[in-house]
Design an enzyme around this catalytic site. Structure first.
Site, PDB file in Angstrom:
ATOM      1  CB  SER A  14      -0.851  -0.001   1.275  1.00  0.00           C
ATOM      2  OG  SER A  14      -1.456   1.258   1.463  1.00  0.00           O
ATOM      3  CE1 TYR A  24      -4.132  -2.628   5.064  1.00  0.00           C
ATOM      4  CE2 TYR A  24      -3.649  -0.277   4.922  1.00  0.00           C
ATOM      5  CZ  TYR A  24      -3.931  -1.487   4.304  1.00  0.00           C
ATOM      6  OH  TYR A  24      -4.000  -1.551   2.926  1.00  0.00           O
TER       7      TYR A  24
HETATM    8  N1  LIG Z   1      -8.677  -0.374  -1.476  1.00  0.00           N
HETATM    9  C1  LIG Z   1      -7.657   0.365  -1.111  1.00  0.00           C
HETATM   10  O1  LIG Z   1      -7.775   1.574  -0.956  1.00  0.00           O
HETATM   11  C2  LIG Z   1      -6.304  -0.244  -0.903  1.00  0.00           C
HETATM   12  C3  LIG Z   1      -5.182   0.607  -0.874  1.00  0.00           C
HETATM   13  C4  LIG Z   1      -3.940   0.064  -0.683  1.00  0.00           C
HETATM   14  C5  LIG Z   1      -3.789  -1.307  -0.544  1.00  0.00           C
HETATM   15  N2  LIG Z   1      -4.891  -2.117  -0.568  1.00  0.00           N
HETATM   16  C6  LIG Z   1      -4.696  -3.552  -0.396  1.00  0.00           C
HETATM   17  O2  LIG Z   1      -5.253  -4.222  -1.514  1.00  0.00           O
HETATM   18  C7  LIG Z   1      -5.557  -5.560  -1.146  1.00  0.00           C
HETATM   19  C8  LIG Z   1      -6.949  -5.905  -1.655  1.00  0.00           C
HETATM   20  O3  LIG Z   1      -7.896  -5.127  -0.980  1.00  0.00           O
HETATM   21  P1  LIG Z   1      -9.164  -4.483  -1.684  1.00  0.00           P
HETATM   22  O4  LIG Z   1      -9.011  -3.023  -1.608  1.00  0.00           O
HETATM   23  O5  LIG Z   1      -9.393  -5.084  -3.000  1.00  0.00           O
HETATM   24  O6  LIG Z   1     -10.296  -4.850  -0.619  1.00  0.00           O
HETATM   25  P2  LIG Z   1     -11.419  -5.977  -0.633  1.00  0.00           P
HETATM   26  O7  LIG Z   1     -12.358  -5.743  -1.767  1.00  0.00           O
HETATM   27  O8  LIG Z   1     -11.950  -5.983   0.743  1.00  0.00           O
HETATM   28  O9  LIG Z   1     -10.621  -7.314  -0.939  1.00  0.00           O
HETATM   29  C9  LIG Z   1      -9.919  -8.045   0.027  1.00  0.00           C
HETATM   30  C10 LIG Z   1      -9.947  -9.499  -0.364  1.00  0.00           C
HETATM   31  O10 LIG Z   1      -9.137 -10.257   0.564  1.00  0.00           O
HETATM   32  C11 LIG Z   1      -9.826 -11.446   0.892  1.00  0.00           C
HETATM   33  N3  LIG Z   1      -9.446 -11.884   2.224  1.00  0.00           N
HETATM   34  C12 LIG Z   1      -9.512 -11.161   3.377  1.00  0.00           C
HETATM   35  N4  LIG Z   1      -9.152 -11.926   4.427  1.00  0.00           N
HETATM   36  C13 LIG Z   1      -8.839 -13.148   3.908  1.00  0.00           C
HETATM   37  C14 LIG Z   1      -8.407 -14.374   4.494  1.00  0.00           C
HETATM   38  N5  LIG Z   1      -8.258 -14.517   5.822  1.00  0.00           N
HETATM   39  N6  LIG Z   1      -8.180 -15.426   3.679  1.00  0.00           N
HETATM   40  C15 LIG Z   1      -8.380 -15.329   2.338  1.00  0.00           C
HETATM   41  N7  LIG Z   1      -8.782 -14.190   1.737  1.00  0.00           N
HETATM   42  C16 LIG Z   1      -9.015 -13.113   2.519  1.00  0.00           C
HETATM   43  C17 LIG Z   1     -11.321 -11.086   0.827  1.00  0.00           C
HETATM   44  O11 LIG Z   1     -12.121 -12.200   0.482  1.00  0.00           O
HETATM   45  P3  LIG Z   1     -12.923 -13.070   1.585  1.00  0.00           P
HETATM   46  O12 LIG Z   1     -13.473 -12.086   2.588  1.00  0.00           O
HETATM   47  O13 LIG Z   1     -13.952 -13.813   0.831  1.00  0.00           O
HETATM   48  O14 LIG Z   1     -11.898 -13.983   2.167  1.00  0.00           O
HETATM   49  C18 LIG Z   1     -11.350 -10.075  -0.317  1.00  0.00           C
HETATM   50  O15 LIG Z   1     -11.640 -10.711  -1.541  1.00  0.00           O
HETATM   51  C19 LIG Z   1      -5.419  -5.641   0.376  1.00  0.00           C
HETATM   52  O16 LIG Z   1      -4.189  -6.269   0.700  1.00  0.00           O
HETATM   53  C20 LIG Z   1      -5.401  -4.179   0.799  1.00  0.00           C
HETATM   54  O17 LIG Z   1      -4.701  -3.966   1.989  1.00  0.00           O
HETATM   55  C21 LIG Z   1      -6.147  -1.618  -0.750  1.00  0.00           C
END
Ligand SMILES: NC(=O)c1ccc[n+]([C@@H]2O[C@H](COP(=O)([O-])OP(=O)(O)OC[C@H]3O[C@@H](n4cnc5c(N)ncnc54)[C@H](OP(=O)(O)O)[C@@H]3O)[C@@H](O)[C@H]2O)c1
Length: 250
Positions: free
Chosen positions: A128, A142
Protein backbone atom coordinates in the site's frame (compact mmCIF):
# COMPACT_ATOMS: atom_id res chain seq x y z
CA UNK A 1 0.47 -19.99 -17.86
CA UNK A 2 -1.19 -20.20 -14.47
CA UNK A 3 -1.82 -17.23 -12.14
CA UNK A 4 -2.77 -17.66 -8.47
CA UNK A 5 -4.57 -14.60 -7.05
CA UNK A 6 -5.46 -14.39 -3.36
CA UNK A 7 -8.43 -12.28 -2.33
CA UNK A 8 -9.81 -12.72 -5.86
CA UNK A 9 -13.49 -12.50 -4.87
CA UNK A 10 -13.60 -8.70 -4.77
CA UNK A 11 -11.81 -5.41 -5.37
CA UNK A 12 -8.26 -5.27 -6.68
CA UNK A 13 -7.82 -9.06 -6.63
CA UNK A 14 -10.90 -9.65 -8.79
CA UNK A 15 -9.69 -7.12 -11.37
CA UNK A 16 -6.17 -8.57 -11.40
CA UNK A 17 -7.63 -12.05 -12.02
CA UNK A 18 -9.72 -10.64 -14.89
CA UNK A 19 -6.61 -9.04 -16.40
CA UNK A 20 -4.58 -12.28 -16.26
CA UNK A 21 -7.48 -14.23 -17.71
CA UNK A 22 -7.83 -11.72 -20.56
CA UNK A 23 -4.18 -12.44 -21.37
CA UNK A 24 -5.09 -16.12 -21.81
CA UNK A 25 -3.85 -17.39 -18.46
CA UNK A 26 -5.48 -20.00 -16.25
CA UNK A 27 -6.42 -18.47 -12.93
CA UNK A 28 -6.68 -19.85 -9.40
CA UNK A 29 -9.10 -17.74 -7.39
CA UNK A 30 -8.42 -17.78 -3.65
CA UNK A 31 -10.60 -16.45 -0.82
CA UNK A 32 -12.88 -17.41 2.04
CA UNK A 33 -16.35 -16.60 0.66
CA UNK A 34 -17.42 -19.07 -1.99
CA UNK A 35 -20.15 -17.04 -3.70
CA UNK A 36 -18.05 -14.15 -5.10
CA UNK A 37 -15.41 -16.66 -6.20
CA UNK A 38 -18.05 -18.74 -7.99
CA UNK A 39 -19.42 -15.66 -9.75
CA UNK A 40 -15.96 -14.75 -11.00
CA UNK A 41 -15.14 -18.35 -11.96
CA UNK A 42 -18.31 -18.44 -14.08
CA UNK A 43 -16.99 -15.44 -15.98
CA UNK A 44 -13.36 -16.50 -16.47
CA UNK A 45 -12.50 -19.47 -18.71
CA UNK A 46 -10.04 -22.01 -17.25
CA UNK A 47 -10.41 -20.71 -13.72
CA UNK A 48 -10.39 -22.73 -10.54
CA UNK A 49 -11.51 -21.88 -7.02
CA UNK A 50 -9.37 -22.49 -3.97
CA UNK A 51 -11.42 -21.69 -0.89
CA UNK A 52 -9.17 -20.92 2.05
CA UNK A 53 -8.70 -18.74 5.09
CA UNK A 54 -5.14 -17.54 4.60
CA UNK A 55 -5.00 -16.50 8.24
CA UNK A 56 -4.32 -20.19 8.83
CA UNK A 57 -0.79 -21.36 8.13
CA UNK A 58 -2.08 -24.74 7.05
CA UNK A 59 -4.28 -23.21 4.35
CA UNK A 60 -1.27 -21.37 2.87
CA UNK A 61 0.69 -24.63 2.79
CA UNK A 62 -2.23 -26.43 1.13
CA UNK A 63 -2.51 -23.69 -1.49
CA UNK A 64 1.17 -24.00 -2.33
CA UNK A 65 1.03 -27.80 -2.51
CA UNK A 66 -2.02 -27.71 -4.78
CA UNK A 67 -0.64 -25.01 -7.11
CA UNK A 68 3.13 -25.07 -6.85
CA UNK A 69 3.27 -25.04 -10.67
CA UNK A 70 1.92 -21.46 -10.80
CA UNK A 71 3.87 -19.09 -13.06
CA UNK A 72 2.41 -15.99 -11.41
CA UNK A 73 1.43 -15.52 -7.77
CA UNK A 74 -0.35 -12.48 -6.36
CA UNK A 75 -0.53 -12.04 -2.59
CA UNK A 76 -3.43 -9.61 -2.55
CA UNK A 77 -5.72 -10.79 0.30
CA UNK A 78 -5.64 -8.34 3.18
CA UNK A 79 -7.65 -5.95 5.29
CA UNK A 80 -7.37 -2.94 7.59
CA UNK A 81 -8.80 -1.85 10.90
CA UNK A 82 -9.44 1.69 12.12
CA UNK A 83 -9.15 2.95 15.69
CA UNK A 84 -6.94 4.04 18.58
CA UNK A 85 -4.36 1.33 19.23
CA UNK A 86 -5.44 1.14 22.88
CA UNK A 87 -9.02 0.39 21.82
CA UNK A 88 -8.85 -1.81 18.73
CA UNK A 89 -9.58 -5.51 19.10
CA UNK A 90 -6.38 -7.47 19.70
CA UNK A 91 -7.64 -10.68 18.08
CA UNK A 92 -8.68 -8.88 14.91
CA UNK A 93 -5.25 -7.27 14.76
CA UNK A 94 -3.47 -10.58 15.28
CA UNK A 95 -5.63 -12.03 12.50
CA UNK A 96 -4.64 -9.06 10.31
CA UNK A 97 -0.98 -9.82 10.96
CA UNK A 98 -1.62 -13.46 10.00
CA UNK A 99 -3.29 -12.48 6.70
CA UNK A 100 -1.35 -9.31 5.74
CA UNK A 101 2.06 -10.47 6.98
CA UNK A 102 2.35 -14.18 7.81
CA UNK A 103 0.52 -15.49 4.71
CA UNK A 104 2.41 -13.08 2.44
CA UNK A 105 5.72 -14.07 4.03
CA UNK A 106 5.00 -17.79 3.82
CA UNK A 107 3.76 -17.79 0.22
CA UNK A 108 6.59 -15.49 -0.89
CA UNK A 109 9.14 -17.83 0.68
CA UNK A 110 7.68 -21.04 -0.78
CA UNK A 111 6.97 -19.70 -4.25
CA UNK A 112 10.25 -17.83 -4.66
CA UNK A 113 12.15 -20.98 -3.58
CA UNK A 114 10.14 -22.88 -6.20
CA UNK A 115 10.84 -20.22 -8.84
CA UNK A 116 14.57 -20.45 -8.11
CA UNK A 117 14.49 -24.23 -8.69
CA UNK A 118 12.63 -23.64 -11.96
CA UNK A 119 14.63 -20.59 -13.02
CA UNK A 120 11.53 -18.48 -13.66
CA UNK A 121 8.37 -17.04 -12.09
CA UNK A 122 6.73 -13.79 -11.06
CA UNK A 123 5.33 -12.76 -7.70
CA UNK A 124 3.35 -9.65 -6.78
CA UNK A 125 2.75 -8.60 -3.18
CA UNK A 126 0.01 -6.06 -2.62
CA UNK A 127 1.36 -3.56 -0.09
CA UNK A 128 0.00 0.00 0.00
CA UNK A 129 1.09 3.63 -0.28
CA UNK A 130 0.72 3.40 3.53
CA UNK A 131 4.03 1.52 3.43
CA UNK A 132 5.91 4.70 2.46
CA UNK A 133 4.82 6.47 5.65
CA UNK A 134 6.79 6.40 8.93
CA UNK A 135 3.63 5.05 10.60
CA UNK A 136 -0.14 5.23 10.45
CA UNK A 137 -1.77 6.63 13.56
CA UNK A 138 -5.36 5.32 13.93
CA UNK A 139 -4.50 2.44 11.58
CA UNK A 140 -1.24 1.53 13.31
CA UNK A 141 -1.24 -2.22 12.72
CA UNK A 142 -2.36 -1.96 9.10
CA UNK A 143 0.35 0.57 8.17
CA UNK A 144 2.97 -1.50 9.97
CA UNK A 145 1.82 -4.65 8.15
CA UNK A 146 2.13 -2.96 4.76
CA UNK A 147 5.59 -1.57 5.57
CA UNK A 148 6.61 -5.18 6.28
CA UNK A 149 5.25 -6.33 2.91
CA UNK A 150 7.02 -3.57 0.97
CA UNK A 151 10.36 -4.00 2.75
CA UNK A 152 10.31 -7.79 2.45
CA UNK A 153 9.53 -7.58 -1.26
CA UNK A 154 12.23 -5.01 -2.02
CA UNK A 155 14.86 -7.02 -0.13
CA UNK A 156 14.01 -10.31 -1.87
CA UNK A 157 13.98 -8.55 -5.26
CA UNK A 158 17.46 -7.20 -4.61
CA UNK A 159 18.76 -10.64 -3.57
CA UNK A 160 17.39 -12.22 -6.75
CA UNK A 161 18.86 -9.43 -8.86
CA UNK A 162 22.28 -9.94 -7.29
CA UNK A 163 22.08 -13.68 -7.95
CA UNK A 164 21.55 -12.85 -11.62
CA UNK A 165 18.13 -14.52 -11.65
CA UNK A 166 16.70 -12.27 -14.33
CA UNK A 167 13.68 -14.47 -15.11
CA UNK A 168 12.36 -14.26 -11.56
CA UNK A 169 10.77 -11.02 -10.46
CA UNK A 170 9.11 -9.98 -7.23
CA UNK A 171 7.15 -6.74 -7.15
CA UNK A 172 5.16 -4.72 -4.65
CA UNK A 173 1.97 -2.86 -5.53
CA UNK A 174 1.54 0.32 -3.47
CA UNK A 175 -1.78 1.99 -4.25
CA UNK A 176 -3.39 4.88 -2.44
CA UNK A 177 -7.19 4.71 -2.00
CA UNK A 178 -8.95 2.42 -4.47
CA UNK A 179 -12.74 2.00 -4.65
CA UNK A 180 -13.30 -1.50 -3.20
CA UNK A 181 -14.78 -3.12 -0.08
CA UNK A 182 -11.62 -2.18 1.83
CA UNK A 183 -13.03 0.92 3.57
CA UNK A 184 -16.23 -0.86 4.63
CA UNK A 185 -14.23 -3.75 6.12
CA UNK A 186 -11.76 -1.37 7.82
CA UNK A 187 -14.55 0.91 9.11
CA UNK A 188 -13.29 4.11 7.42
CA UNK A 189 -14.36 6.61 4.78
CA UNK A 190 -11.58 7.68 2.42
CA UNK A 191 -10.88 11.40 2.39
CA UNK A 192 -9.24 11.15 -1.04
CA UNK A 193 -11.15 10.11 -4.14
CA UNK A 194 -10.48 6.40 -4.67
CA UNK A 195 -9.06 5.12 -7.97
CA UNK A 196 -11.04 2.70 -10.13
CA UNK A 197 -9.95 -0.87 -9.32
CA UNK A 198 -10.08 -1.93 -12.97
CA UNK A 199 -7.72 0.87 -14.02
CA UNK A 200 -5.41 0.09 -11.10
CA UNK A 201 -5.29 -3.58 -12.14
CA UNK A 202 -4.65 -2.81 -15.82
CA UNK A 203 -1.78 -0.45 -14.93
CA UNK A 204 -0.40 -2.92 -12.39
CA UNK A 205 -0.35 -5.93 -14.70
CA UNK A 206 1.43 -3.95 -17.41
CA UNK A 207 4.19 -2.85 -15.00
CA UNK A 208 4.32 -6.20 -13.17
CA UNK A 209 4.85 -8.23 -16.34
CA UNK A 210 7.77 -5.92 -17.18
CA UNK A 211 9.27 -6.73 -13.78
CA UNK A 212 8.87 -3.30 -12.15
CA UNK A 213 9.81 -3.61 -8.50
CA UNK A 214 7.55 -1.04 -6.84
CA UNK A 215 4.33 -0.16 -8.63
CA UNK A 216 2.52 3.03 -7.63
CA UNK A 217 -0.69 3.71 -9.59
CA UNK A 218 -1.93 7.29 -10.00
CA UNK A 219 -0.15 10.65 -10.13
CA UNK A 220 -1.28 11.76 -6.65
CA UNK A 221 0.45 8.86 -4.89
CA UNK A 222 3.54 9.13 -7.10
CA UNK A 223 3.86 12.78 -6.05
CA UNK A 224 3.11 11.95 -2.39
CA UNK A 225 5.81 9.29 -2.43
CA UNK A 226 8.31 11.70 -3.94
CA UNK A 227 7.64 14.66 -1.64
CA UNK A 228 6.81 13.01 1.70
CA UNK A 229 10.44 12.36 2.78
CA UNK A 230 11.06 16.14 2.59
CA UNK A 231 8.38 16.69 5.26
CA UNK A 232 10.20 14.68 7.94
CA UNK A 233 8.73 11.90 10.09
CA UNK A 234 7.03 14.09 12.70
CA UNK A 235 5.11 16.19 10.19
CA UNK A 236 4.12 13.11 8.18
CA UNK A 237 2.79 11.41 11.33
CA UNK A 238 0.83 14.52 12.32
CA UNK A 239 -0.74 14.85 8.89
CA UNK A 240 -1.43 11.10 8.75
CA UNK A 241 -3.28 11.41 12.06
CA UNK A 242 -5.32 14.36 10.76
CA UNK A 243 -6.19 12.51 7.54
CA UNK A 244 -7.17 9.31 9.38
CA UNK A 245 -9.20 11.24 11.92
CA UNK A 246 -11.20 12.90 9.12
CA UNK A 247 -11.97 9.46 7.67
CA UNK A 248 -13.73 8.41 10.84
CA UNK A 249 -15.59 11.62 11.49
CA UNK A 250 -17.24 11.80 8.04
N1 LIG B 1 -8.68 -0.37 -1.48
C1 LIG B 1 -7.66 0.37 -1.11
O1 LIG B 1 -7.77 1.57 -0.96
C2 LIG B 1 -6.30 -0.24 -0.90
C3 LIG B 1 -5.18 0.61 -0.87
C4 LIG B 1 -3.94 0.06 -0.68
C5 LIG B 1 -3.79 -1.31 -0.54
N2 LIG B 1 -4.89 -2.12 -0.57
C6 LIG B 1 -4.70 -3.55 -0.40
O2 LIG B 1 -5.25 -4.22 -1.51
C7 LIG B 1 -5.56 -5.56 -1.15
C8 LIG B 1 -6.95 -5.91 -1.65
O3 LIG B 1 -7.90 -5.13 -0.98
P1 LIG B 1 -9.16 -4.48 -1.68
O4 LIG B 1 -9.01 -3.02 -1.61
O5 LIG B 1 -9.39 -5.08 -3.00
O6 LIG B 1 -10.30 -4.85 -0.62
P2 LIG B 1 -11.42 -5.98 -0.63
O7 LIG B 1 -12.36 -5.74 -1.77
O8 LIG B 1 -11.95 -5.98 0.74
O9 LIG B 1 -10.62 -7.31 -0.94
C9 LIG B 1 -9.92 -8.05 0.03
C10 LIG B 1 -9.95 -9.50 -0.36
O10 LIG B 1 -9.14 -10.26 0.56
C11 LIG B 1 -9.83 -11.45 0.89
N3 LIG B 1 -9.45 -11.88 2.22
C12 LIG B 1 -9.51 -11.16 3.38
N4 LIG B 1 -9.15 -11.93 4.43
C13 LIG B 1 -8.84 -13.15 3.91
C14 LIG B 1 -8.41 -14.37 4.49
N5 LIG B 1 -8.26 -14.52 5.82
N6 LIG B 1 -8.18 -15.43 3.68
C15 LIG B 1 -8.38 -15.33 2.34
N7 LIG B 1 -8.78 -14.19 1.74
C16 LIG B 1 -9.01 -13.11 2.52
C17 LIG B 1 -11.32 -11.09 0.83
O11 LIG B 1 -12.12 -12.20 0.48
P3 LIG B 1 -12.92 -13.07 1.59
O12 LIG B 1 -13.47 -12.09 2.59
O13 LIG B 1 -13.95 -13.81 0.83
O14 LIG B 1 -11.90 -13.98 2.17
C18 LIG B 1 -11.35 -10.07 -0.32
O15 LIG B 1 -11.64 -10.71 -1.54
C19 LIG B 1 -5.42 -5.64 0.38
O16 LIG B 1 -4.19 -6.27 0.70
C20 LIG B 1 -5.40 -4.18 0.80
O17 LIG B 1 -4.70 -3.97 1.99
C21 LIG B 1 -6.15 -1.62 -0.75
Amino acid sequence: MKAVVTGAGSGIGRELARQFSALGMKTVLVGRRLEPLQMLAAELPESEIFQADLGEEDACLRLFEAHRDADIVVNNAGFGLFGEFTQTDLHRELNMIQVNVQAVHLLTKLYVQEFVLRGRGKLLNVASAAAFMPGGPLMATYYASKAYVLNLTRAVAEELHNQGLRHITVSALCPGPVKTDFDRVAGVHFSLHGLDSRKVAAYTVKKFLRGKRVIVPGLTMKLARFFSPFLGDRLQLRSAYAIQHRKKSR
